[in-house]
Design an enzyme around this catalytic site. Structure first.
Site, PDB file in Angstrom:
ATOM      1  N   LYS A 217       4.528   9.585   8.468  1.00 41.06           N
ATOM      2  CA  LYS A 217       4.240   9.091   9.830  1.00 41.06           C
ATOM      3  C   LYS A 217       5.210   9.636  10.883  1.00 41.06           C
ATOM      4  CE  LYS A 217       2.017   4.987   7.935  1.00 41.06           C
ATOM      5  NZ  LYS A 217       0.609   5.016   8.344  1.00 41.06           N
TER       6      LYS A 217
ATOM      7  N   ASP B 224       9.442   2.642  -0.415  1.00 33.88           N
ATOM      8  CA  ASP B 224       8.397   3.347   0.321  1.00 33.88           C
ATOM      9  C   ASP B 224       8.611   3.062   1.808  1.00 33.88           C
ATOM     10  OD1 ASP B 224       4.730   3.373   0.301  1.00 33.88           O
ATOM     11  OD2 ASP B 224       6.242   4.310   1.587  1.00 33.88           O
TER      12      ASP B 224
ATOM     13  N   TYR C 274       0.856  -1.184   0.000  1.00 34.89           N
ATOM     14  CA  TYR C 274       0.000   0.000   0.000  1.00 34.89           C
ATOM     15  C   TYR C 274       0.894   1.235   0.000  1.00 34.89           C
ATOM     16  CZ  TYR C 274      -3.533   3.431   1.472  1.00 34.89           C
ATOM     17  OH  TYR C 274      -4.359   4.519   1.545  1.00 34.89           O
TER      18      TYR C 274
HETATM   19  P1  KE4 Z   1      -0.770   8.492   4.208  1.00 29.33           P
HETATM   20  O1  KE4 Z   1      -1.223   9.181   2.913  1.00 29.33           O
HETATM   21  O2  KE4 Z   1      -1.884   7.698   4.847  1.00 29.33           O
HETATM   22  O3  KE4 Z   1      -0.065   9.452   5.159  1.00 29.33           O
HETATM   23  O4  KE4 Z   1       0.364   7.441   3.828  1.00 29.33           O
HETATM   24  C1  KE4 Z   1       0.086   6.481   2.840  1.00 29.33           C
HETATM   25  C2  KE4 Z   1       1.032   5.302   3.014  1.00 29.33           C
HETATM   26  C3  KE4 Z   1       2.090   5.162   2.136  1.00 29.33           C
HETATM   27  N1  KE4 Z   1       2.957   4.138   2.237  1.00 29.33           N
HETATM   28  C4  KE4 Z   1       2.826   3.214   3.231  1.00 29.33           C
HETATM   29  C5  KE4 Z   1       3.814   2.099   3.317  1.00 29.33           C
HETATM   30  C6  KE4 Z   1       1.761   3.313   4.162  1.00 29.33           C
HETATM   31  O5  KE4 Z   1       1.634   2.375   5.126  1.00 29.33           O
HETATM   32  C7  KE4 Z   1       0.844   4.376   4.059  1.00 29.33           C
HETATM   33  C8  KE4 Z   1      -0.335   4.529   5.004  1.00 29.33           C
HETATM   34  N2  KE4 Z   1      -0.508   3.504   5.969  1.00 29.33           N
HETATM   35  C9  KE4 Z   1      -1.862   3.241   6.436  1.00 29.33           C
HETATM   36  C10 KE4 Z   1      -1.829   2.167   7.516  1.00 29.33           C
HETATM   37  N3  KE4 Z   1      -1.272   0.946   7.070  1.00 29.33           N
HETATM   38  C11 KE4 Z   1      -2.552   4.485   6.887  1.00 29.33           C
HETATM   39  C12 KE4 Z   1      -3.768   4.275   7.752  1.00 29.33           C
HETATM   40  C13 KE4 Z   1      -5.005   4.784   7.070  1.00 29.33           C
HETATM   41  O6  KE4 Z   1      -5.123   4.625   5.842  1.00 29.33           O
HETATM   42  O7  KE4 Z   1      -5.858   5.347   7.818  1.00 29.33           O
END
Ligand code: KE4
Length: 433
Positions: free
Chosen positions: A267, A239, A144
């Protein structure tokens, strides 16, 4: 536990916010419960609006590595706020933040701040396409990278949780430029490069997959990706939105000693405030406007409050590397305790743990090395486990396809309590099954 206020407030939210939440995984859909609404958090604890206390292993999906409401971070935000919350102009703090990230991440020579992990990854692939003059990207099933169109193809995390790894609204044209391969399958990647010669701009990969549950890179996988991209003049993008500053001060690229061309971050670098970043080789990054022609912008990028919070968090991690050892020790203690509970209850489950990350899979595969393996997990059993844990004051990810995060604030007593609650939950599940 009574959670009437959460139920009422969630009801109210649903007529005003789609699904009642501002990010899908928070809605507890896959565990079949109304979500708890949070009032406050401190250290390893989180408190809902009904006054219930939980030991928190979601850690706001990774940012709270130093625990919630960490004093130094709160103080830094307060001090910054008194000077104004946003200027839309360069500040010295942004240069200090860039320097700190460059000092910590081995493959980052230059960095651009944005406001989320999604912004970081979508910008990184635009940059990779511009640098190589190619259109296609490769991502892995179950990885993801946020919700930009190019990534909602066989995506993990919330997309996998809700069973929509390919979202409506993503055009066929966009989807046609994203190629996918099974995680840990180098042969499949080689075949894609043979089938699409000189068309693939980059591979983007979670160096440790944390969005289909925790799935580790097999020996040689990351090294193989580094070689394949170099051989085909494509870029390798790590990533590290989860692994960055989590697996160690230098993230996965330091842990595995592999230098990607670009790195995306998020994060932890915001200390809980909205921050993303991408960085890497200077010759690539200097293509970004206004130094170069690749456009990317953001009103609140490098925001003074987010920089103050993120800088404070990273500085603590850089100056106290022993935090990583103690977090890993606590995570190993928890994983070993849960393995003992799995053994004694005979439930069909297994734990994957690396550093302060772990996932309890209700899955009897010999090894979980791909999306296909992870997808065999018993999500109903996970939902039942989640519910028992919640009733016993343990707040876990409301999805089998996420990670548990141990923070610097978790104590040995927290771990012991969690092992006991896990044992109770597994005993109940094993009698029901
Ligand atoms: P954000 O756009 O949510 O800040 O980051 C996206 C992202 C990108 N790359 C990785 C490896 C990530 O895990 C994420 C976002 N992680 C999720 C939880 N696994 C965010 C939680 C959510 O979607 O509310």
């Amino acid at each position: 536990m009574i959670r009437n206020k959460s139920i009422q407030e969630f009801e109210r939210a649903q007529s005003r916010i789609p699904g009642g939440v501002n990010s899908p995984v928070r809605a507890f859909k896959s565990v079949g419960l109304p979500p708890v609404l949070i009032d406050h958090a401190k250290g390893s604890r989180i408190y809902d609006i009904d006054g219930n206390e939980y030991i928190d292993y979601v850690s706001t999906w990774g940012p709270a590595i130093l625990g919630h409401a960490r004093e130094e971070i709160v103080e830094a935000i307060k001090k910054a706020a008194e000077k104004g919350t946003s200027f839309g102009a360069p500040t010295v703090m942004e240069t200090e933040m860039a320097q700190l990230i460059i000092d910590m991440m081995p493959a980052v020579d230059m960095v651009r701040m944005v406001n989320s992990g999604t912004e970081a990854t979508m910008s990184a692939i635009r940059l990779a396409r511009a640098f190589t003059g190619r259109d296609m990207i490769i991502k892995f099933e179950g990885n993801y990278h946020g919700h930009a169109d190019s990534f909602l193809i066989q995506a993990g995390s919330g997309a996998m949780t809700l069973g929509v790894p390919n979202s409506p609204g993503v055009t066929k044209a966009t989807a046609s430029e994203t190629l996918t391969a099974p995680y840990n399958d180098l042969k499949a990647v080689e075949t894609l490069f043979e089938n699409y010669p000189n068309q693939i701009a980059a591979i983007i990969v979670e160096p440790v997959a944390a969005n289909m549950g925790l799935v580790l890179p097999q020996p040689g996988f990351l090294e193989g990706l580094r070689k394949i991209t170099a051989d085909h003049n494509a870029l390798l993008i790590f990533d590290e939105v989860i692994t960055g500053f989590r697996l160690g001060a230098g993230g996965a690229q330091e842990y595995y000693n592999i230098n990607p061309d670009l790195t995306t971050m998020g994060k932890i670098i915001g200390g809980g405030l909205p921050v993303g970043a991408y960085g890497g080789r200077k010759d690539i990054m200097e293509m970004l406007a206004p130094a170069g022609p690749v456009y990317q912008a953001g009103t609140l990028s490098g925001n003074p409050l987010a920089m103050a919070a993120g800088f404070t968090a990273l500085k603590i991690l850089k100056d106290h590397p022993e935090i990583y050892r103690t977090m890993a020790e606590k995570a190993i203690m928890l994983a070993d305790g849960i393995r003992e509970n799995i053994r004694s209850t005979g439930i069909s489950a297994q734990i994957t743990q690396l550093g302060s990350l772990m996932t309890l899979f209700f899955n009897d595969s010999k090894e979980i090395t791909s999306f296909a393996d992870a997808a065999k997990s018993d999500t109903k059993l996970y939902a039942a486990y989640f519910k028992e844990a919640l009733e016993n004051g343990i707040y876990l990810a409301p999805s089998q396809f996420e990670c548990a995060f141990v923070s610097d604030a978790h104590t040995t007593e927290d771990i012991e309590r969690t092992i006991a609650a896990n044992k109770k939950a597994l005993e109940i599940l094993s009698t029901k099954n």
